[in-house]
Design a protein around this motif. Structure first.
Motif, PDB file in Angstrom:
ATOM      1  N   THR A  81       0.866  -1.173   0.000  1.00  0.00           N
ATOM      2  CA  THR A  81       0.000   0.000   0.000  1.00  0.00           C
ATOM      3  C   THR A  81       0.904   1.224   0.000  1.00  0.00           C
ATOM      4  OG1 THR A  81      -1.676  -1.191   1.258  1.00  0.00           O
ATOM      5  CG2 THR A  81      -1.788   1.217   1.317  1.00  0.00           C
ATOM      6  N   VAL A  82       0.509   2.258  -0.767  1.00  0.00           N
ATOM      7  CA  VAL A  82       1.348   3.443  -0.929  1.00  0.00           C
ATOM      8  C   VAL A  82       0.642   4.670  -0.367  1.00  0.00           C
ATOM      9  CG1 VAL A  82       2.536   4.903  -2.614  1.00  0.00           C
ATOM     10  CG2 VAL A  82       2.338   2.439  -3.021  1.00  0.00           C
ATOM     11  N   LYS A  83       1.381   5.486   0.356  1.00  0.00           N
ATOM     12  CA  LYS A  83       0.882   6.760   0.907  1.00  0.00           C
ATOM     13  C   LYS A  83       1.995   7.798   0.811  1.00  0.00           C
ATOM     14  CE  LYS A  83      -3.111   5.353   2.572  1.00  0.00           C
ATOM     15  NZ  LYS A  83      -4.307   5.633   1.877  1.00  0.00           N
ATOM     16  N   ASP A  84       1.659   9.033   1.064  1.00  0.00           N
ATOM     17  CA  ASP A  84       2.629  10.123   1.206  1.00  0.00           C
ATOM     18  C   ASP A  84       3.585  10.210   0.011  1.00  0.00           C
ATOM     19  OD1 ASP A  84       3.721  12.323   2.472  1.00  0.00           O
ATOM     20  OD2 ASP A  84       5.197  11.137   3.561  1.00  0.00           O
ATOM     21  N   ILE A  85       3.013  10.271  -1.193  1.00  0.00           N
ATOM     22  CA  ILE A  85       3.828  10.394  -2.406  1.00  0.00           C
ATOM     23  C   ILE A  85       4.375  11.815  -2.476  1.00  0.00           C
ATOM     24  CG2 ILE A  85       3.797  10.302  -4.930  1.00  0.00           C
ATOM     25  CD1 ILE A  85       1.416   8.275  -4.595  1.00  0.00           C
ATOM     26  N   LYS A  86       5.695  11.925  -2.660  1.00  0.00           N
ATOM     27  CA  LYS A  86       6.346  13.240  -2.763  1.00  0.00           C
ATOM     28  C   LYS A  86       7.025  13.326  -4.127  1.00  0.00           C
ATOM     29  CE  LYS A  86       7.226  13.701   2.134  1.00  0.00           C
ATOM     30  NZ  LYS A  86       7.980  12.927   3.091  1.00  0.00           N
ATOM     31  N   ASP A  87       6.721  14.393  -4.855  1.00  0.00           N
ATOM     32  CA  ASP A  87       7.273  14.556  -6.196  1.00  0.00           C
ATOM     33  C   ASP A  87       7.989  15.901  -6.296  1.00  0.00           C
ATOM     34  OD1 ASP A  87       7.795  13.625  -8.738  1.00  0.00           O
ATOM     35  OD2 ASP A  87       5.966  14.453  -9.604  1.00  0.00           O
ATOM     36  N   ASP A  88       8.805  16.207  -5.305  1.00  0.00           N
ATOM     37  CA  ASP A  88       9.445  17.523  -5.262  1.00  0.00           C
ATOM     38  C   ASP A  88      10.965  17.466  -5.345  1.00  0.00           C
ATOM     39  OD1 ASP A  88       9.849  16.367  -2.805  1.00  0.00           O
ATOM     40  OD2 ASP A  88       9.022  18.010  -1.640  1.00  0.00           O
ATOM     41  N   GLY A  89      11.515  16.322  -5.641  1.00  0.00           N
ATOM     42  CA  GLY A  89      12.967  16.188  -5.717  1.00  0.00           C
ATOM     43  C   GLY A  89      13.399  15.567  -7.028  1.00  0.00           C
ATOM     44  N   GLU A  90      14.649  15.158  -7.075  1.00  0.00           N
ATOM     45  CA  GLU A  90      15.174  14.515  -8.284  1.00  0.00           C
ATOM     46  C   GLU A  90      14.440  13.222  -8.569  1.00  0.00           C
ATOM     47  OE1 GLU A  90      19.366  12.505  -9.380  1.00  0.00           O
ATOM     48  OE2 GLU A  90      19.493  14.604  -8.742  1.00  0.00           O
ATOM     49  N   THR A  91      14.063  12.502  -7.517  1.00  0.00           N
ATOM     50  CA  THR A  91      13.267  11.287  -7.680  1.00  0.00           C
ATOM     51  C   THR A  91      11.989  11.410  -6.871  1.00  0.00           C
ATOM     52  OG1 THR A  91      14.309  10.166  -5.815  1.00  0.00           O
ATOM     53  CG2 THR A  91      15.312   9.832  -7.970  1.00  0.00           C
ATOM     54  N   GLN A  92      10.968  10.716  -7.299  1.00  0.00           N
ATOM     55  CA  GLN A  92       9.724  10.663  -6.541  1.00  0.00           C
ATOM     56  C   GLN A  92       9.908   9.655  -5.421  1.00  0.00           C
ATOM     57  OE1 GLN A  92       5.843   8.783  -7.976  1.00  0.00           O
ATOM     58  NE2 GLN A  92       5.535  10.952  -8.447  1.00  0.00           N
ATOM     59  N   THR A  93       9.352   9.945  -4.253  1.00  0.00           N
ATOM     60  CA  THR A  93       9.420   9.016  -3.132  1.00  0.00           C
ATOM     61  C   THR A  93       8.021   8.796  -2.561  1.00  0.00           C
ATOM     62  OG1 THR A  93       9.829  10.767  -1.500  1.00  0.00           O
ATOM     63  CG2 THR A  93      11.781   9.712  -2.504  1.00  0.00           C
ATOM     64  N   ALA A  94       7.893   7.747  -1.765  1.00  0.00           N
ATOM     65  CA  ALA A  94       6.615   7.439  -1.136  1.00  0.00           C
ATOM     66  C   ALA A  94       6.867   6.636   0.132  1.00  0.00           C
ATOM     67  CB  ALA A  94       5.732   6.637  -2.091  1.00  0.00           C
ATOM     68  N   SER A  95       5.836   6.563   0.947  1.00  0.00           N
ATOM     69  CA  SER A  95       5.860   5.679   2.111  1.00  0.00           C
ATOM     70  C   SER A  95       5.078   4.429   1.732  1.00  0.00           C
ATOM     71  CB  SER A  95       5.205   6.355   3.316  1.00  0.00           C
ATOM     72  OG  SER A  95       5.961   7.472   3.715  1.00  0.00           O
ATOM     73  N   ILE A  96       5.581   3.265   2.147  1.00  0.00           N
ATOM     74  CA  ILE A  96       4.929   2.006   1.798  1.00  0.00           C
ATOM     75  C   ILE A  96       4.740   1.142   3.039  1.00  0.00           C
ATOM     76  CG2 ILE A  96       5.785   2.012  -0.575  1.00  0.00           C
ATOM     77  CD1 ILE A  96       7.936  -0.013   0.290  1.00  0.00           C
ATOM     78  N   GLU A  97       3.646   0.400   3.055  1.00  0.00           N
ATOM     79  CA  GLU A  97       3.376  -0.544   4.136  1.00  0.00           C
ATOM     80  C   GLU A  97       3.854  -1.917   3.677  1.00  0.00           C
ATOM     81  OE1 GLU A  97      -0.156  -1.450   7.331  1.00  0.00           O
ATOM     82  OE2 GLU A  97      -0.744  -1.065   5.251  1.00  0.00           O
ATOM     83  N   VAL A  98       5.003  -2.351   4.212  1.00  0.00           N
ATOM     84  CA  VAL A  98       5.613  -3.611   3.784  1.00  0.00           C
ATOM     85  C   VAL A  98       5.045  -4.822   4.510  1.00  0.00           C
ATOM     86  CG1 VAL A  98       7.745  -2.541   2.984  1.00  0.00           C
ATOM     87  CG2 VAL A  98       7.585  -3.311   5.358  1.00  0.00           C
ATOM     88  N   ALA A  99       4.458  -4.599   5.653  1.00  0.00           N
ATOM     89  CA  ALA A  99       3.776  -5.644   6.427  1.00  0.00           C
ATOM     90  C   ALA A  99       2.723  -4.930   7.251  1.00  0.00           C
ATOM     91  CB  ALA A  99       4.762  -6.399   7.311  1.00  0.00           C
ATOM     92  N   ASP A 100       1.787  -5.660   7.803  1.00  0.00           N
ATOM     93  CA  ASP A 100       0.707  -5.061   8.570  1.00  0.00           C
ATOM     94  C   ASP A 100       1.260  -4.122   9.645  1.00  0.00           C
ATOM     95  OD1 ASP A 100      -1.955  -4.598   9.157  1.00  0.00           O
ATOM     96  OD2 ASP A 100      -2.066  -6.261  10.601  1.00  0.00           O
ATOM     97  N   GLY A 101       1.063  -2.806   9.443  1.00  0.00           N
ATOM     98  CA  GLY A 101       1.509  -1.809  10.409  1.00  0.00           C
ATOM     99  C   GLY A 101       2.990  -1.453  10.331  1.00  0.00           C
ATOM    100  N   VAL A 102       3.737  -2.035   9.372  1.00  0.00           N
ATOM    101  CA  VAL A 102       5.171  -1.739   9.230  1.00  0.00           C
ATOM    102  C   VAL A 102       5.363  -0.887   7.978  1.00  0.00           C
ATOM    103  CG1 VAL A 102       7.481  -2.717   8.940  1.00  0.00           C
ATOM    104  CG2 VAL A 102       5.795  -3.916  10.343  1.00  0.00           C
ATOM    105  N   TRP A 103       5.842   0.348   8.183  1.00  0.00           N
ATOM    106  CA  TRP A 103       5.989   1.307   7.094  1.00  0.00           C
ATOM    107  C   TRP A 103       7.451   1.625   6.844  1.00  0.00           C
ATOM    108  CZ3 TRP A 103       2.075   3.351   4.120  1.00  0.00           C
ATOM    109  CH2 TRP A 103       0.772   3.010   4.522  1.00  0.00           C
TER     110      TRP A 103
END
Length: 168
Positions: free
Chosen positions: A17-39
């Motif tokens: 699951t993807v949240k907090d997409i940031k597109d303000d730098g050289e690369t786009q970044t995001a926060s991801i949930e890799v396991a239940d409750g682990v970001w």
């Protein structure tokens, strides 16, 4: 194989699951949930050259790759958002779209379809062309047809009163 090795292999690629997409730098970044409750935060989003997007976060999903099995070196493949996806393409058609309803479709049979929710704008140098529901506006440059100036400063051939002749 040990459980540790099996877990490492299983963790190399996963749906996230993807949240907090940031597109303000050289690369786009995001926060991801890799396991239940682990970001994981500030994960680089890989995008193909020449095409950039910033997916709506409501329903955004991705495939995360832990390079070499290293959870400290995770990258995210291009982000999908099934709830906003444009459907109805024919075999071989290619489409670009936005959540707001704008779309450009290249048809496999030939032709390009452009649909805009509010406006289409073209700008080249100091010339702009805008299409809105109110009409068409062209600013700057000259306006010609078959080599003849038909812009704001063109003249007409003399004609009977009340009838305009062709542009000169």
């Amino acid at each position: 194989m040990t459980k540790e090795i099996i877990d490492k292999i299983r963790g190399m690629a996963r749906r996230v699951t993807v949240k907090d997409i940031k597109d303000d730098g050289e690369t786009q970044t995001a926060s991801i949930e890799v396991a239940d409750g682990v970001w994981r935060t500030d994960v680089e989003v890989l995008q193909q050259y020449g095409i950039s997007s910033s997916a709506p976060e409501d329903g955004a999903l991705g495939i995360a790759l832990a390079l070499g099995g290293d959870e400290g070196d995770i990258v995210l493949l291009p982000i999908a958002n099934p709830s906003s996806r444009m459907g109805g393409l024919g075999k071989g058609d290619v489409g670009f779209y936005t959540k707001g309803g704008d779309r450009v479709v290249g048809r496999a049979s030939g032709g390009i379809e452009i649909v805009a929710a509010s406006s289409i704008s073209l700008k080249v140098g100091d010339v702009s062309f805008m299409v809105t529901p109110d009409g068409v506006a062209i600013v700057g440059g000259t306006f010609t047809h078959d080599g003849k100036n038909i812009g704001k400063d063109h003249g007409h051939v003399s004609a009977p009163p009340g009838v305009s002749g062709p542009p000169v």
